[in-house]
Design a protein around this motif. Sequence first.
Motif, mmCIF file in Angstrom:
data_model
loop_
_atom_site.group_PDB
_atom_site.id
_atom_site.type_symbol
_atom_site.label_atom_id
_atom_site.label_comp_id
_atom_site.label_asym_id
_atom_site.label_seq_id
_atom_site.Cartn_x
_atom_site.Cartn_y
_atom_site.Cartn_z
ATOM 1 N N ILE A 169 125.934 -1.214 47.269
ATOM 2 C CA ILE A 169 126.690 -2.289 48.088
ATOM 3 C C ILE A 169 127.497 -1.634 49.069
ATOM 4 O O ILE A 169 127.955 -2.187 50.189
ATOM 5 N N ASP A 170 128.485 -0.568 48.450
ATOM 6 C CA ASP A 170 129.151 0.186 49.493
ATOM 7 C C ASP A 170 128.652 0.882 50.633
ATOM 8 O O ASP A 170 129.102 0.691 51.854
ATOM 9 N N ASN A 171 127.336 1.258 50.337
ATOM 10 C CA ASN A 171 126.348 1.958 51.420
ATOM 11 C C ASN A 171 126.351 0.955 52.341
ATOM 12 O O ASN A 171 125.944 1.097 53.795
ATOM 13 N N LEU A 172 125.692 -0.260 51.907
ATOM 14 C CA LEU A 172 125.459 -1.477 52.637
ATOM 15 C C LEU A 172 126.501 -1.936 53.641
ATOM 16 O O LEU A 172 126.147 -2.020 54.917
ATOM 17 N N LEU A 173 127.577 -1.846 53.123
ATOM 18 C CA LEU A 173 128.928 -2.303 53.899
ATOM 19 C C LEU A 173 129.035 -1.216 55.028
ATOM 20 O O LEU A 173 129.297 -1.774 56.231
#
Length: 278
Positions: A169-173
Motif C-alpha cells: 500500500i505504501d509503495n502504491l501510494l
Amino acid sequence: MTIATKEIKLLVVDIDGTIAGESNNISESVKQAITAAQARAIKVAIATGRMYRSALRFHQDIGSTLPLIAYQGAWIQDPTSQQIHQHLPVPREIAQKLLDYFEQPELRSLLSVHFYINDQLYVREITTETQIYSQRSGINPIPVGDLRQVLNTNEPTKVLALCNDTNIIDNLLGSLRSQYTPAELYLTKSIATFFEATNPFVNKGAAVRYIAEEMLGLQSSNVMTIGDNFNDVEMLEYAGIGVAMGNAPSKVQAIAQWVAPSVEQDGAAVAIEKFLLS
C-alpha cells in the motif's frame, strides 16, 4: 491553546479509529460527551472515508442535524432532506487508468479493488479482504468480474485498493503520487491497508470548511475536529482545535494541536470534555 474554547461552535469527528474502535460502535462515554456538547449549542458532524450508507447509523447515533460528510468529502448529503450538497467523482478516464495500474500482473493478485458508484460497492470478485470490509461496513459488495463495464456509464465517487501487506500500500501510494499531481487526484490512506483515490478537490478539510463557512457562517477558529489517520490531516489543519487520537500514526499526531487517548480509551470523549465541557 490559542483558541478560546468557548468560540467552538462546530465539532467534526471521524468514525473508524476515532469514535468507533474494535467494537464498530460508538461507546456510551463518547455518545454522552457528544450529547453534552450539543446541549451547549455546539453542532456536531461526521466526516468519514466510509460510504454514505455505511456511515448513516453513526450519524443517527450521535443525533447530528448537519449533512453527513462521506467518501472523504466527495459526497455530502443531508439525511433529513436527502439533499446531496456535493458529489465530486473521479473522472472516468483516470479511474480507467488506475484500474490498468492495479491490474498489472505483479499487482493484480495482491489487491482487492473497490469502485464506489451511486453509493454502491462494485468489486471484481469477493476476496477475503472484501468480506472483512463488507462485514464491518455493513455493505453487500456487487461482484462484476471486469470492473471496466461499470465505468462505461459511470464515474466512481471513490476508488479503493486493499492489501494486508502495508508495504504494498505504501509503495502504491508513493508510485501513484509520482504519476498524478494533487490537481489530478487526491490520494491518501484511511488505514494502513487502504489506499484511496478521490477527485482532486476532495478532502475532509475542504468538506469541513464547506459545512462551517458556507452552511453555518462560521470561521475555522469556531471549529474543532478529531481524527486518527492521514485522511484526517486536512481537517485537523483547518480547525481552530485539531485533535489527533492516541492510536494515530506519529506523523498525524505531529500536526495536531493536542493528542487524545486512544479510541479504546474513549479518547474522543476525553477531548470533548477537555475543550468543550470543562
